[in-house]
Design a protein around this motif. Structure first.
Motif, short mmCIF file in Angstrom:
data_model
loop_
_atom_site.label_atom_id
_atom_site.label_comp_id
_atom_site.label_asym_id
_atom_site.label_seq_id
_atom_site.Cartn_x
_atom_site.Cartn_y
_atom_site.Cartn_z
N VAL A 24 78.31 -60.84 155.17
CA VAL A 24 79.69 -61.11 155.59
C VAL A 24 80.21 -59.93 156.40
CG1 VAL A 24 82.08 -61.36 154.77
CG2 VAL A 24 80.25 -62.74 153.75
N ARG A 25 79.98 -58.71 155.90
CA ARG A 25 80.44 -57.51 156.60
C ARG A 25 79.84 -57.44 158.02
NH1 ARG A 25 84.49 -54.81 156.97
NH2 ARG A 25 84.56 -54.17 154.82
N ALA A 26 78.55 -57.70 158.13
CA ALA A 26 77.88 -57.66 159.43
C ALA A 26 78.46 -58.72 160.37
CB ALA A 26 76.38 -57.85 159.26
N GLU A 27 78.70 -59.91 159.86
CA GLU A 27 79.27 -60.98 160.68
C GLU A 27 80.68 -60.61 161.16
OE1 GLU A 27 79.01 -64.42 158.17
OE2 GLU A 27 76.85 -64.66 158.52
N LEU A 28 81.48 -60.06 160.27
CA LEU A 28 82.85 -59.68 160.64
C LEU A 28 82.85 -58.52 161.62
CD1 LEU A 28 84.66 -60.05 157.19
CD2 LEU A 28 84.68 -61.65 159.12
N PHE A 60 87.41 -60.30 154.64
CA PHE A 60 86.40 -59.61 153.84
C PHE A 60 86.84 -59.52 152.38
CE2 PHE A 60 84.62 -55.88 151.81
CZ PHE A 60 83.25 -56.11 151.99
N ASP A 61 88.10 -59.14 152.16
CA ASP A 61 88.61 -59.05 150.79
C ASP A 61 88.50 -60.39 150.07
OD1 ASP A 61 89.17 -56.37 151.17
OD2 ASP A 61 91.34 -56.66 151.40
N GLN A 62 88.81 -61.47 150.77
CA GLN A 62 88.70 -62.80 150.16
C GLN A 62 87.26 -63.07 149.74
OE1 GLN A 62 90.26 -65.19 153.34
NE2 GLN A 62 92.29 -65.35 152.39
N GLU A 63 86.32 -62.77 150.60
CA GLU A 63 84.90 -62.99 150.29
C GLU A 63 84.44 -62.09 149.15
OE1 GLU A 63 82.79 -65.32 151.48
OE2 GLU A 63 84.43 -66.13 152.67
N PHE A 64 84.89 -60.83 149.16
CA PHE A 64 84.51 -59.89 148.11
C PHE A 64 84.99 -60.40 146.75
CE2 PHE A 64 85.40 -56.34 145.32
CZ PHE A 64 84.19 -55.67 145.33
N PHE A 65 86.25 -60.83 146.68
CA PHE A 65 86.78 -61.30 145.40
C PHE A 65 86.19 -62.65 145.01
CE2 PHE A 65 89.94 -58.00 146.31
CZ PHE A 65 89.79 -57.28 145.13
#
Length: 127
Positions: A24-28, A60-65
């Protein structure tokens, strides 16, 4: 007592969750890079870049949580299963981070880790 952070970090589901978050981080990051390139040298580039960075940080925060909630739900299920079937007579499992002192004999992190490693999680389901 269970060292939740150690169990999640060392577990198969935790590693899969980290892999998902890294992706996700890489995509963002790629999305931001592409967006910035598309702005060129416009006068509003800095302002628009910051807005986009904030938007992506929220995503990112949404995906992390999302990942953390799935991991904790599964870890709680594993812990409840262990608690209901344990031979030690344990009646409660406490998160290690909130314990001031504990005897090493009450740390069941390895038992929970062994069971948690059996859990298969697909973080892309429902997305």
């Amino acid at each position: 007592m269970v060292d939740i952070i150690r169990v999640i970090d060392a577990s198969s589901p935790g590693k899969a969750g980290q892999e998902y978050i890294d992706k996700v981080r890489a995509e963002l990051d790629a999305e931001l890079s592409s967006y910035v390139k598309g702005l060129g040298n416009s006068k509003e580039a800095a302002s628009l870049t910051e807005q986009k960075r904030l938007e992506l940080a929220r995503r990112f925060d949404q995906e992390f949580f999302y990942v953390l909630n799935i991991l904790m739900k599964n870890l709680k299920e594993v812990a409840h299963g262990w608690l209901n079937n344990n031979k030690r007579g344990a009646k409660v499992i406490v998160a290690g981070g909130s314990v001031l002192a504990v005897s090493s004999g009450v740390d069941v992190s390895e038992d929970i880790l062994r069971l948690f490693n059996e859990v298969k999680v697909d973080f892309t389901k429902g997305r």
